[in-house]
Scaffold this motif. Structure first.
Motif, PDB file in Angstrom:
ATOM      1  N   UNK A 217      28.920  51.232  -0.570  1.00 15.18           N
ATOM      2  CA  UNK A 217      30.164  51.932  -0.244  1.00 15.18           C
ATOM      3  C   UNK A 217      31.063  52.079  -1.472  1.00 15.18           C
ATOM      4  N   UNK A 218      31.042  51.066  -2.346  1.00 18.61           N
ATOM      5  CA  UNK A 218      31.846  51.149  -3.562  1.00 18.61           C
ATOM      6  C   UNK A 218      31.353  52.282  -4.444  1.00 18.61           C
ATOM      7  N   UNK A 219      30.090  52.644  -4.295  1.00 17.34           N
ATOM      8  CA  UNK A 219      29.600  53.797  -5.032  1.00 17.34           C
ATOM      9  C   UNK A 219      28.449  53.508  -5.976  1.00 17.34           C
ATOM     10  N   UNK A 220      27.924  52.275  -5.926  1.00 17.27           N
ATOM     11  CA  UNK A 220      26.776  51.999  -6.784  1.00 17.27           C
ATOM     12  C   UNK A 220      25.506  52.552  -6.143  1.00 17.27           C
ATOM     13  N   UNK A 221      24.658  53.196  -6.942  1.00 18.57           N
ATOM     14  CA  UNK A 221      23.370  53.656  -6.398  1.00 18.57           C
ATOM     15  C   UNK A 221      22.436  52.464  -6.210  1.00 18.57           C
TER      16      UNK A 221
END
Lengths: 332, 298
Positions: A217-221
């Motif tokens: 959710x934080x945006x790390x793949x």
């Protein structure tokens, strides 16, 4: 022992920073391992060298088990392909080149790791154990049946290459230099792995372990991080395979069988996951336990029954493993 | 095009039919193994790495009981019950203390159990394979083959066990408890359902199914301490392809994969036919990672 005593001293001294103490302990242990060949008899020296190699394999697995929260049953594949890659290079290069063997072993292990990682990380973590187990079996079947290339059941036998740096040195490995060579690579791998786990990349892996959904959710793949983690882990496991092959002068399909992965997991759990040092301690503990049991009760004794019981008891009552008490300190 | 038509024209129709029957027979045993596995996963969130060893122990108990009593069906019942009890003991001793911990620890624990059971079998029975005689020796003519009735009987028994299990889940009180626990374990506990015992019961049930399938399969192959691995791997492939925790999907996937392997065995050796199920698994992971048969019954 050294670790324990210094750990107790360090807070009292106060002046020495954590880093200084850490590297001092590291240096002491390294020094002990360097002089080990002069002290230990032949059998125990080989024993120690093998523990270092198994420790490297276990450390590589710890990157997944302890830091990313993935149970890999595929480490036998990476280890085995490291062995076969090295064997292939040593059999086909004249004169046999050690560095080429390492390169080929790493390429084999890395390739396999990429393949396994791509498919195994597509599902949530519980499936990772299952799919890596299945892939271990696939590679085992391929290596076992592809006799023309891999030698099938008999494996490949070769002679140990010289340690050669062009224009500088060129000598045949004896038990001293073999031990030092293994020690140098294992220690180098430890420092590198420690660096990796403390890097921002390693932090993301630990955040995946703690809460995958949030990390995503934080945006790390997350998937890409997992694939890279498996590949890195596979490369170190492959290096362990190369070292094992060079030390024992053979590559055999038995090591590709998932039993090797199982042993690796046992090393990790016994020693303490998420510490990098623990897996080496675990490997030593496991091998000593096995040696002790087979000396007490004979070679035919099914040592894995008591080892399995100790393993389960440790999971329930000592989930941090033997080195769990030092976990914070080691990762600080 | 012609070549392809010729290729398929060259397969005798009889062979295709025989392999279909073979595929369904092994498919039903596999379905029995996989439904135990998927049941345990669906309800307890535990991936039972010792499932293949329970299968193997079931077969070995069968060997021992058959040697003492001489009655195959009695041996089947006893080995089912004993493996069920073993499952309950496993759950109480090793998995119950781990409730509430990281689910990965349960994988480690069941892996430890599989090590112990496998090495126990090796220690107790030695590395040589054992054979179980077929309880029904008569056969019928299937084209040019004398096809043993026993294989048909296995299929029917497996189907009956799965069917009665399904009915049990649907209509019995314990079945309702199980389904309630699957849906919401906290709420189930609050309603007075003894959740820890539901877990033990479910594990025992799954184990018993593995034990029964080991015993049923016994006469078709050789019994040794490593036989569990082949089956647990296939069962894992089945639960991934069928969608983990999805009973209907697992059964369909078990038959689907066994049929494919049986057809593949027309061209390649059975050992290589295993590759087919690996390919199915890889394709599933690529295109439908949540399972091929998720839409079928949930």
């Amino acid at each position: 022992m050294t670790l324990a005593s210094l750990d107790r001293i360090s807070p009292r001294k106060g002046r020495l920073s954590h880093t200084t103490v850490f590297w001092m302990v590291f240096a002491v242990i390294m020094a002990l391992l360097v002089i080990a060949p002069f002290v230990l008899p032949v059998f125990w020296l080989k024993f120690l060298t093998e523990i270092l190699i198994w420790g490297l394999l276990a450390m590589s697995s710890d990157l997944l088990l302890g830091y990313t929260g993935l149970i890999s049953f595929g480490h036998s594949v990476f280890f085995g392909l490291g062995m076969y890659g090295a064997a292939g290079a040593l059999l086909h290069s004249h004169p046999a080149n050690l560095w080429l063997a390492i390169l080929c072993g790493l390429a084999g292990a890395g390739g396999a790791a990429l393949f396994v990682a791509y498919f195994s990380t597509r599902l949530r973590d519980v499936y990772f154990a299952i799919t890596t187990l299945i892939f271990a079996q696939i590679f085992y079947v391929i290596i076992f049946t592809w006799t023309s290339v891999t030698g099938g059941e008999n494996g490949l036998i070769f002679s140990r290459p010289h340690f050669a740096i062009p224009f500088l040195v060129d000598f045949k490995f004896d038990r001293y230099t073999m031990h030092w060579f293994v020690l140098a690579l294992v220690a180098g791998s430890y420092v590198l792995l420690r660096r990796i786990t403390r890097s921002p990349f390693g932090m993301v892996l630990q955040s995946i372990r703690e809460n995958e959904a949030r990390t995503r959710a934080i945006g790390y793949p997350v998937d890409r991080y997992k694939i890279v983690a498996v590949m890195l882990s596979g490369l170190f496991a492959g290096l362990a395979g190369v070292l094992y092959a060079v030390q024992n002068e053979f590559a055999a399909p038995d090591f590709v069988f998932f039993i090797t992965s199982g042993d690796t997991i046992i090393f990790n759990v016994m020693g303490g996951i998420g510490t990098l040092v623990g897996p080496i301690v675990g490997a030593g503990f496991f091998q000593l336990l096995r040696e002790l049991l087979s000396r007490l009760f004979g070679d035919q004794f099914p040592y894995l029954i008591p080892v399995g019981m100790v393993f389960i008891v440790m999971i329930i009552f000592l989930p941090q493993g033997l080195m769990g008490w030092a976990r914070r300190w080691l990762n600080q | 095009m012609d070549a392809i038509a010729h290729f398929f024209g060259a397969i005798p129709f009889e062979l295709l039919l025989i392999q279909t029957v073979n595929g369904i027979v092994t498919g039903m045993i596999l379905a029995l193994v996989a439904s135990g596995l998927t049941l345990i996963f669906g309800i307890m969130d535990v991936v039972n790495f010792a499932h293949g060893e329970l299968f193997m122990i079931g077969a070995y108990i069968g060997v021992v009981v058959l040697a003492t009593t001489g009655n195959f069906w009695l041996a089947l019942v006893i080995s089912t019950l004993l493996v069920g009890l073993l499952g309950a003991a496993m759950q109480i001793l090793t998995l119950r203390p781990l409730i509430g911990r990281d689910p990965l620890t349960t994988i480690l624990a069941t892996f430890g159990i599989s090590l112990i059971l496998q090495n126990y079998a090796l220690w107790q029975f030695g590395p040589t394979s054992r054979k179980l005689p077929e309880p029904i020796t008569s056969s019928f003519t299937l084209f040019y083959l004398q096809y043993p009735w026993y294989r048909i009987v296995i299929t029917v028994i497996s189907a009956a066990i799965i069917g009665s299990f399904w009915a049990f889940l649907k209509y019995s009180k314990f079945g309702v408890w199980i389904r309630a626990t699957t849906q919401d374990r906290v709420m189930a506990q609050a309603m007075g359902i003894p959740v820890p015992w539901v877990y033990t019961g479910v594990f025992a049930l799954g184990a018993a199914m593995a034990g029964a399938s080991g015993m049923l399969f016994g006469p078709l192959g050789s019994i040794n301490h490593t036989m569990g691995l082949d089956w647990v791997l296939k069962a894992f492939i089945v639960v991934v392809v069928g969608g983990m925790g999805n009973l209907g999907g697992s059964i369909v996937a078990a038959i689907f994969i066994s049929l494919l392997e049986a057809y593949a065995a027309i061209w390649v050796s059975p050992a290589q036919a295993v590759i087919v199920s690996f390919i199915v698994l890889i394709l599933t992971l690529l295109f439908r990672p949540t399972g091929l048969f998720v839409s079928i019954s949930k």
